[in-house]
Design an enzyme around this catalytic site. Sequence first.
Site, mmCIF file in Angstrom:
data_model
loop_
_atom_site.group_PDB
_atom_site.id
_atom_site.type_symbol
_atom_site.label_atom_id
_atom_site.label_comp_id
_atom_site.label_asym_id
_atom_site.label_seq_id
_atom_site.Cartn_x
_atom_site.Cartn_y
_atom_site.Cartn_z
ATOM 1 N N GLU A 24 50.464 -15.273 46.456
ATOM 2 C CA GLU A 24 50.092 -16.277 47.464
ATOM 3 C C GLU A 24 48.683 -16.027 48.003
ATOM 4 O O GLU A 24 48.459 -15.966 49.221
ATOM 5 C CB GLU A 24 51.127 -16.301 48.602
ATOM 6 C CG GLU A 24 52.495 -16.707 48.110
ATOM 7 C CD GLU A 24 53.478 -17.075 49.212
ATOM 8 O OE1 GLU A 24 53.197 -16.819 50.390
ATOM 9 O OE2 GLU A 24 54.546 -17.634 48.880
ATOM 10 N N GLU A 31 59.082 -16.967 43.533
ATOM 11 C CA GLU A 31 59.916 -16.720 44.720
ATOM 12 C C GLU A 31 60.787 -17.949 44.878
ATOM 13 O O GLU A 31 60.267 -19.067 44.943
ATOM 14 C CB GLU A 31 59.062 -16.497 45.977
ATOM 15 C CG GLU A 31 58.427 -15.126 46.025
ATOM 16 C CD GLU A 31 57.562 -14.882 47.254
ATOM 17 O OE1 GLU A 31 57.854 -15.431 48.334
ATOM 18 O OE2 GLU A 31 56.580 -14.126 47.115
HETATM 19 C C1 GAL Z 1 56.422 -15.819 50.968
HETATM 20 C C2 GAL Z 1 55.728 -14.476 50.715
HETATM 21 C C3 GAL Z 1 56.712 -13.331 50.750
HETATM 22 C C4 GAL Z 1 57.569 -13.450 51.987
HETATM 23 C C5 GAL Z 1 58.282 -14.769 51.984
HETATM 24 C C6 GAL Z 1 59.207 -14.934 53.176
HETATM 25 O O1 GAL Z 1 55.523 -16.781 51.338
HETATM 26 O O2 GAL Z 1 55.095 -14.477 49.461
HETATM 27 O O3 GAL Z 1 56.008 -12.122 50.748
HETATM 28 O O4 GAL Z 1 56.744 -13.326 53.080
HETATM 29 O O5 GAL Z 1 57.324 -15.786 52.019
HETATM 30 O O6 GAL Z 1 59.765 -16.218 53.197
#
Ligand code: GAL
Length: 822
Positions: free
Chosen positions: A415, A492
Amino acid sequence: MKHIFLSIFTLVFAFSVYSQYSSEENFNKNWLFYNDIAEGAEQPKFNDTDWRKLNLPHDWAIEGPFDSKYDCRMGALPVHGTGWYRKHFAMPASSKGKVVRIEFEGAMYNTHVWVNGNKVGHRPYGYIGFEFDISKYLKYDGSENVVAVRLTPEDYSSRWYPGAGIYRSVWLRVDEPVHIAMWGTYITTPTATEAKGVVQHETTIVNKSSEDKKVKVLHTYFNAEGKEVAKNSEEIIAKAGEKTWSGTFTNILNPKLWNVYQPNLYSVITTISEGEKVLDTYNTTFGIRNITYTSDGFFINRKQVKFNGVNLHHDNGALGAAVYKRADERKLEIMKDMGVNAIRCSHNPPSREFLEVCDEMGILVIDESYDCWEIPKIKNGYNVMFKEWGERDLQDMILRDRSHPSVIMWSIGNEIKEQWQPTIGWKVAKRLNAICKNFDTSRPTTAGFNSYPTAYMNNMAQQVDIAGANYKAVKYGELKENFPELALYGSETSGVASSRGVYHFPVEKYKKHKSLHVTSYDIVGPVWVFPPDIEFHFQKENPHILGEFIWTGFDYLGETSPYGGLDNIDNDGHWNSDYPSRSSYFGAVDLAGFPKDRFYQYQSQWTTKPMIHLMPHWNLGKELIGETVPVYCYTNCDEAELFVNGKSMGKKVKGKDLTRRIVDFLRYDPKHFDSPYLLSWDVPYQPGAIKVVGYKNGKKINDKEIKTAGKPKQIKLSVDRNVIDADGKDLAYVTVEILDKNGNFCPLADNQVYFEVSGTGKLVGVDNGSQISTESFQASKRKVFNGLALAILNSNEGETGTIKLKAKSKGLKGATVLINTN
Ligand code: GAL
């Protein structure tokens, strides 16, 4: 990898070579530690007599205490400040004229190192290994040398718990002037078929002498049984004062290939010699496997593998960041049990041990470099180092990890904020991608992108081989239409929050709950997250997607969303408003390693061995008697029938009988999803028992019953392994359960349990998986949380015998467990 051995045969063989010709010493023992500023502590004569004596790896922050004055996003633990480590040691005269190097596998962070008062170097990033040549600073007359290490980790340096201290191993290496470099072997297998494996082996030889040397490089290859399977050698000239590369190709006929089902490993001993004199040996473990990908699939040995992946941060709960191989192994065993075949190491290079376990267990790894480039997410994040160290840290991650068969992709970041910069992001991505290719062309590159469509429109995502999309399930179709060539996976996914065994009624979405816990109905989390079902659905609709990595496999210390603040917003200091909430709620498994309900939904989707799970528990409270509550069943059976107090609530068919899930996240319309990925019944709550029976092809396969438990009456202990190694490193994980007089599990029990350990081991950690407990992880007591607690035992080095753990609690029948150390 110099210290990895695959079998007893190679072990014996390798050690006999080592002891004769080169030496490497694990330098973890007998350090002195001081946790504050210490003027002049780099000087050899500094008085350190009252410093604390300890062995490495060590994480000072996990010792606590928890305090609201520390950043909850980093675990509400003392992760910043100054820490000094010193070690006194003598060098034998025989080491004079040799090259002596000290290697740190990782120290958190801003490491500065002195030897006998001389500054030998520094390294800021806490997740990278490094070494210094200290030959010229040492005394070889048997008198004392002192190495001093200063760490100054800073506040607001991480979005999760980083740990603090020399939390990975340290090595001292004494070598001939001509030796094999650190991370000096690089093995790939350009051909990997059932008939033949071709092993491409590159060796980096360092010549610190003033003359060119003619060196013979010999590789002897062994299979997992320790049987020699091939040999290869070549002669090279190692240029004075330079690094020289030797490259060979070796055929291994009818190899046992490495894959996620059968992670067959090989090992190779590389020996370099000058005439009859062996100068150095080096051991490398590798696997013979081939990886390829298209925009429609990822293949190992030409067979498609979908990523059933999880993101994992590096901490091991109660043990903090300090590396224990067994802790990583247990973590990955639990993940494998859920059906996981891949890990994204969010958002930094993992420990060597972690990768060794992944090699051994057949788990695929995305090795990730960092969480930001120049544009910060938090004040003192990697942004403060990127300019000076960004390329070097990426390079060193690859140099260290590029022989591991488990590593399948290099990630140049997570990100990255430069995604939103139309002219900068893609250029930096291109440069970093080229660095990866410079050191390894055998694996694709990747990054996790959360911006849509910016990262794709501005050509940044196209700079890596395979793009990772964070939380963009609903865009998979659109992405394929607009960028048909792009290989894509969910880097993710899902990301809902929950606390194990917590159910709030009625089932409705909320931002925060006064208990500082989160319901297990999987509807709460940051605005961009969604229940697992949504990802399953869009993965199915878009078969070209290479798979997913859920956020996250385990809960981790720090990042307390939905408590304490909103993520990814520059709100330094505002994460503490909901203290004592101090660890994450995202895991399918809690911090102690106990599965939450969500674990079973993934298991029902990712595994085929029949399983069935029922939620919630059946001790819901008087106020709910007569009220309708949703009962969920996660199963991979075809059908299931629910009984409440013996009465059938009807059979439901998986895929046909849908469950309406509340789904309310960013830009998703409608606000619900009729899910085929679970079975459910709305039933009136009456204490007693609920039971579900699973069917496959019309045949009863399994069942699961939950009874309303009476008052807590007894403790039950169970251990993950009854025999552990007496090596001072191995661990036994003991689960504490609270039961009623009839042996039913008490799902709301919160009894205080006291531990007593005797024999050949010690207690090194306690936990219960609650995100809001401020009890010490190192105490000899723990309150259970929703009926469960954990005690972690560590063997004493060299002491064979028995460890006895007794657990007691007021008003409860105690329990004892025995573990042999061998
Ligand atoms: C994402 C990030 C992760 C964590 C996650 C929590 O944006 O890449 O490291 O923070 O959100 O929802």
